[in-house]
Structure formats: structure tokens, C-alpha cells
Design an enzyme around this catalytic site. Structure first.
Site, PDB file in Angstrom:
ATOM      1  CG  ASP A  50      -2.030  -0.938   1.190  1.00 19.60           C
ATOM      2  OD1 ASP A  50      -2.077  -1.747   0.251  1.00 19.60           O
ATOM      3  OD2 ASP A  50      -2.885  -0.898   2.099  1.00 19.60           O
ATOM      4  CG  ASP A  51       0.232   3.786   2.250  1.00 18.02           C
ATOM      5  OD1 ASP A  51      -0.930   3.532   1.892  1.00 18.02           O
ATOM      6  OD2 ASP A  51       0.561   3.901   3.440  1.00 18.02           O
ATOM      7  CG  HIS A 100      -4.425   2.767  -0.643  1.00 18.50           C
ATOM      8  ND1 HIS A 100      -5.269   2.039   0.156  1.00 18.50           N
ATOM      9  CD2 HIS A 100      -3.409   3.174   0.180  1.00 18.50           C
ATOM     10  CE1 HIS A 100      -4.803   2.020   1.391  1.00 18.50           C
ATOM     11  NE2 HIS A 100      -3.673   2.712   1.439  1.00 18.50           N
ATOM     12  CG  HIS A 104      -3.549   7.151   2.363  1.00 16.89           C
ATOM     13  ND1 HIS A 104      -3.236   7.229   3.696  1.00 16.89           N
ATOM     14  CD2 HIS A 104      -3.588   5.834   2.089  1.00 16.89           C
ATOM     15  CE1 HIS A 104      -3.081   6.013   4.192  1.00 16.89           C
ATOM     16  NE2 HIS A 104      -3.306   5.144   3.236  1.00 16.89           N
ATOM     17  CG  HIS A 195       2.382   0.160   4.505  1.00 15.95           C
ATOM     18  ND1 HIS A 195       2.116  -0.752   5.503  1.00 15.95           N
ATOM     19  CD2 HIS A 195       1.233   0.835   4.288  1.00 15.95           C
ATOM     20  CE1 HIS A 195       0.848  -0.606   5.885  1.00 15.95           C
ATOM     21  NE2 HIS A 195       0.288   0.353   5.168  1.00 15.95           N
TER      22      HIS A 195
HETATM   23 ZN    ZN Z   1      -2.582   3.168   3.178  1.00 11.74          ZN
END
Ligand code: ZN
Length: 232
Positions: A50-51, A100, A104, A195
Site C-alpha cells: 500500500d501507499d 487506495h 489517503h 507498505h
Molecule cells: Zn494506506
């Protein structure tokens, strides 16, 4: 007097309850998320990041290539905008990309329905423009799913991908401890949350890929694990 205290503590407990169920996507309280496959009959797991995409993602891509592993990257729209070439490289190397949100935001749990729709759609727009893909898989920031997000997802027609092995790579500082935590929980059908914007994830990943290799596990994309479509 007693009844006021009772009411007050009941309300506080209810708020805590709401907070807990909204931030634990793996409990499937509001939507049925793809969190993992129970009693999976093949030695397959899904590594998810993620991210990103960020500079650090490039080192992760190198490692995945070295160990012949495929993974899924849930990208933040504004990071796609800042690193379009890295986003394209993820796709070119055969990995999956998912939504995502655009920014965020930490306020995710407090947005109204149209703000949530805009967060999701803006991420899709930039992904289509940059990589030519129409994302249909959504990973909730902070694992938050509440009734408004559920409504928004119905409108944007995204399917939720959760996880069942949380690494805490973004909060814990000991690489060894993070790795042990993951390895202890891995079984066929596991979805592992990592991540790619974390420098220590690179260190953990090489050890993790070695563990998977030694134990005959194959890392595949979430669409292949759940037999769902990644794009529409
Ligand atoms: Zn995230």
C-alpha cells in the site's frame, strides 16, 4: 442520576464499538472484503503493498523480479501523479495495481459520500491516464469501512481487498520482529499487508521472499488468488 451515568457509559461503549468495527476491514462487518482464502488447497499467498508508488517501490520491484514473485500494489492517486513512470513499471512487470484513494486523507472516516466517491474516482482517473487501466479493486486506507464508504463503493462499483496478515511494517521498528510476526501467521491463501513507502519493508521483503521460496510458497496477485477481475 444512575440512569444518566448508565446512558453515558452505554454511549461511550457504542462509540468505541463503532470505531472498532469501522477500522477492521478483515471482520467483514459492512462489506464482504476479500481478506484471504480459507483452506486454500495450493501453496499460494498474496503479497500486497500500500501507499506507493514512490522511489522505494523500485527496490521492491527488483526483489520481486529476483524471486520471481508477483504482487499487488494499492496506489495513492497523488503518488501516481508524482511518479508516473514507477506506476507504469509496476504494470509492465506483471503486477496488479489497485485503488487506495487519491489523497489517503486521515479524515477518511469523516468524509461524506460524495467526498469519498471523489477520492476513489480521482484515483481511477489518474491510473487510467497514466497506465491505461480501469481499477476496480479497492483497498481502504487505514482499513476503514463505514456505512458511507460502503454506499460510495456501491456507486463506484469497486470490490474491496482486505488482508489477513498485517505486518505493522509502518508502525513497528524492529525488522526481525515484523518478519517473525508475518511468518508465524502465513498459511496457504494468506493476504499479507505491507507498505512500499517504507524503507525497512525492503529488508523484510528479501527475508520474506526467502522464507516463501524455502517453504515452497508462491506469491501471486490477489485477482488470481480470489479469481476476480482486477480491471473493468
Ligand atoms: Zn494506506
Amino acid at each position: 442520576m444512575i440512569s444518566i451515568w448508565w446512558l453515558l457509559s452505554a454511549s461511550v461503549l457504542y462509540l468505541i464499538f463503532l470505531l472498532i468495527i469501522s477500522t477492521n476491514v478483515q471482520w467483514n462487518f459492512f462489506v464482504r472484503a476479500n481478506n484471504g482464502v480459507k483452506n486454500h488447497d495450493k501453496n499460494e499467498v498474496a503479497l500486497t503493498f500500500d501507499d506507493g508508488p514512490v522511489e522505494n517501490t523500485l527496490q521492491i520491484l527488483e526483489l520481486l523480479k529476483k524471486y520471481n514473485a508477483k504482487a499487488s500494489f494499492f496506489c495513492i492517486g497523488k503518488n501516481i501523479e508524482a511518479n508516473p513512470d514507477i506506476f507504469k513499471k509496476i504494470i509492465e512487470e506483471g503486477h496488479l495495481v489497485g485503488n487506495h484513494t487519491f489523497s489517503h486523507t486521515r479524515k477518511m472516516g469523516f468524509l461524506n459520500r460524495s467526498q469519498i466517491i471523489s477520492e476513489i474516482n480521482s484515483c481511477n482517473v489518474i491510473a487510467l491516464k497514466t497506465g491505461g487501466v480501469r481499477l476496480r479493486l479497492y483497498r481502504p486506507p487505514f482499513g476503514i469501512i463505514n456505512p458511507k464508504i460502503k454506499e460510495a463503493l456501491k456507486i463506484t462499483q469497486h470490490q474491496v481487498v482486505g488482508w489477513n496478515v498485517r505486518s505493522y511494517d509502518a508502525v513497528l521498528s524492529s525488522e526481525n520482529y515484523i518478519l517473525k510476526r508475518i511468518i508465524k501467521k502465513i498459511k496457504p491463501g494468506s493476504v499479507i499487508l505491507l507498505h512500499d513507502n517504507n524503507i525497512q519493508t525492503v529488508e523484510i521483503l528479501e527475508q520474506l521472499l526467502l522464507f516463501l521460496q524455502t517453504n515452497d510458497y508462491r506469491s501471486i496477485r490477489v485477482d488470481n488468488l480470489f479469481q476476480i477481475d482486477a480491471y473493468s
